[in-house]
Enzyme design. Structure first.
Site, mmCIF file in Angstrom:
data_model
loop_
_atom_site.group_PDB
_atom_site.id
_atom_site.type_symbol
_atom_site.label_atom_id
_atom_site.label_comp_id
_atom_site.label_asym_id
_atom_site.label_seq_id
_atom_site.Cartn_x
_atom_site.Cartn_y
_atom_site.Cartn_z
ATOM 1 N N ASP A 1 0.762 -0.951 0.020
ATOM 2 C CA ASP A 1 -0.213 -0.110 -0.044
ATOM 3 C C ASP A 1 0.688 1.383 -0.111
ATOM 4 O O ASP A 1 2.043 1.057 0.157
ATOM 5 C CB ASP A 1 -0.814 0.029 1.358
ATOM 6 N N ASP B 1 -0.172 5.101 0.854
ATOM 7 C CA ASP B 1 -0.490 6.082 1.949
ATOM 8 C C ASP B 1 -0.320 5.258 3.330
ATOM 9 O O ASP B 1 -1.002 4.434 3.666
ATOM 10 C CB ASP B 1 -1.850 6.744 1.851
ATOM 11 N N ASP C 1 -1.215 -0.479 6.355
ATOM 12 C CA ASP C 1 -1.243 0.258 7.742
ATOM 13 C C ASP C 1 -2.633 0.259 8.124
ATOM 14 O O ASP C 1 -3.035 0.761 9.125
ATOM 15 C CB ASP C 1 -0.703 1.567 7.305
#
Length: 335
Positions: free
Chosen positions: A17, A19, A216
């Protein structure tokens, strides 16, 4: 797995991922670039993002500027997965009402669809993605098209509730989709995480046989990886923190928990569990230990690493079969 094994052992494809994992705003997250470049030695690395506002070329250019070796093909976006879904719902070359930014428009054009931004043009479908410039007028056009036509296909790139920026956490595409949902009374087909379409797109593109997903967020990155049958590592550099890890339900629990991406190449300690005569469970990870008596979780040994203490706490809670709201958890585990 042994105490000498790392999360990358046997992995032939790393999917990351963006961001909260690679960058936050315009800045690289500490240790991310060096760790991903190291992970790319001998294996493929792909970058998977729900952010629908930019093209793969723009994303690749940003990642290259941070020091990563990336081609546009290495970037898998939710608009790409969304357009693939759309192609199964409407005729080739259909007129589509696009609510979103350049990333969505370019993928529609690449797939041969015609684009409109007005419901008055009688589009065959609505497709919706994030753009920081979206406003009420664009959301209203989607509503005008969808509400009178309950069978009209509606595809959303993703439904992330939040979006991390350099200034903090901002509303994500999920909030914009929810606004249209409230007006039209139904939900779209979703392409991005945590739905499996974007994971299948990524694994197929790189021909991975043993992928590892880095994220995250438990509710998108990790949930989606679990749905797709992919091992995952939650890195604590973005949205979710220790408190969310401990409370994760069975569908959103990662294979690995990492402080930062340096943990990819570090030995990942195994979890050891024993039961005492009083029926309490002792869970040990390296030199950290947590004890669970009925619904009470206490710290037995803090050890030398906060991440190992969290791993032990998570193993204790996850293995108990009890919901987090019914437990008394020592604050040291999540403070």
């Amino acid at each position: 797995m042994t105490d000498e094994s790392t999360p990358l052992d046997g992995v032939d494809l790393v999917l990351a991922d963006l961001d909260g994992v690679v960058y936050r705003g315009a800045d690289a997250i500490e240790h991310a670039v060096a760790s991903l470049n190291a992970a790319g030695v001998g294996r493929a690395v792909g970058y998977v993002t729900n952010n629908a506002s930019r093209t793969p070329e723009a994303v690749a250019a940003q990642l290259e500027g941070l020091g990563l070796t990336v081609r546009p093909r290495d970037v898998v976006t939710s608009p790409q997965a969304a357009v693939r879904l759309l192609a199964a719902l409407v005729e080739p070359g259909a007129l589509v009402l696009a609510v979103g930014g350049e990333g969505l428009h370019s993928e529609l054009q690449n797939a041969g669809f015609r684009i409109t931004e007005s419901a008055d043009d009688s589009p065959a479908a609505v497709i919706q993605g994030f753009s920081p410039t979206l406003g009420w007028a664009q959301l209203a056009e989607a509503s005008y098209a969808l509400r009178p036509n309950p069978d009209m296909p509606w595809v959303a790139t993703n439904t992330d509730w939040t979006f991390p920026t350099a200034r903090g956490i901002a509303p994500g595409n999920g909030t914009l989709v929810s606004a249209v949902h409230s007006a039209v009374g139904r939900l779209p087909v979703v392409a991005g995480k945590p739905e499996v379409a974007i994971y299948e797109e990524a694994v197929a593109r790189f021909s991975g046989t043993k992928p590892l997903f880095l994220g995250d967020r438990l509710d998108t990155d990790i949930l989606g990886a679990n749905r797709a049958g992919i091992d995952s590592a939650l890195v604590l550099t973005g949205i979710d923190t220790a408190k969310q890890v401990l409370a994760a339900d069975a569908s959103s629990r990662p294979t690995f928990i990492l402080d930062d991406l340096r943990g990819l190449q570090e030995p990942y300690p195994i979890t050891r569990e024993s039961t005492d005569k009083d029926g309490s469970r002792l869970i040990e990870v390296a030199d950290s230990a947590v004890r669970m008596r009925e619904n009470v979780v206490t710290v037995e040994r803090r050890g030398s690493s906060a991440i190992n203490l969290l791993r032990a706490g998570a193993a204790a809670i996850w293995g108990s079969g009890l919901a987090i709201y019914g437990l008394e958890v020592a604050p040291e585990l999540y403070a």
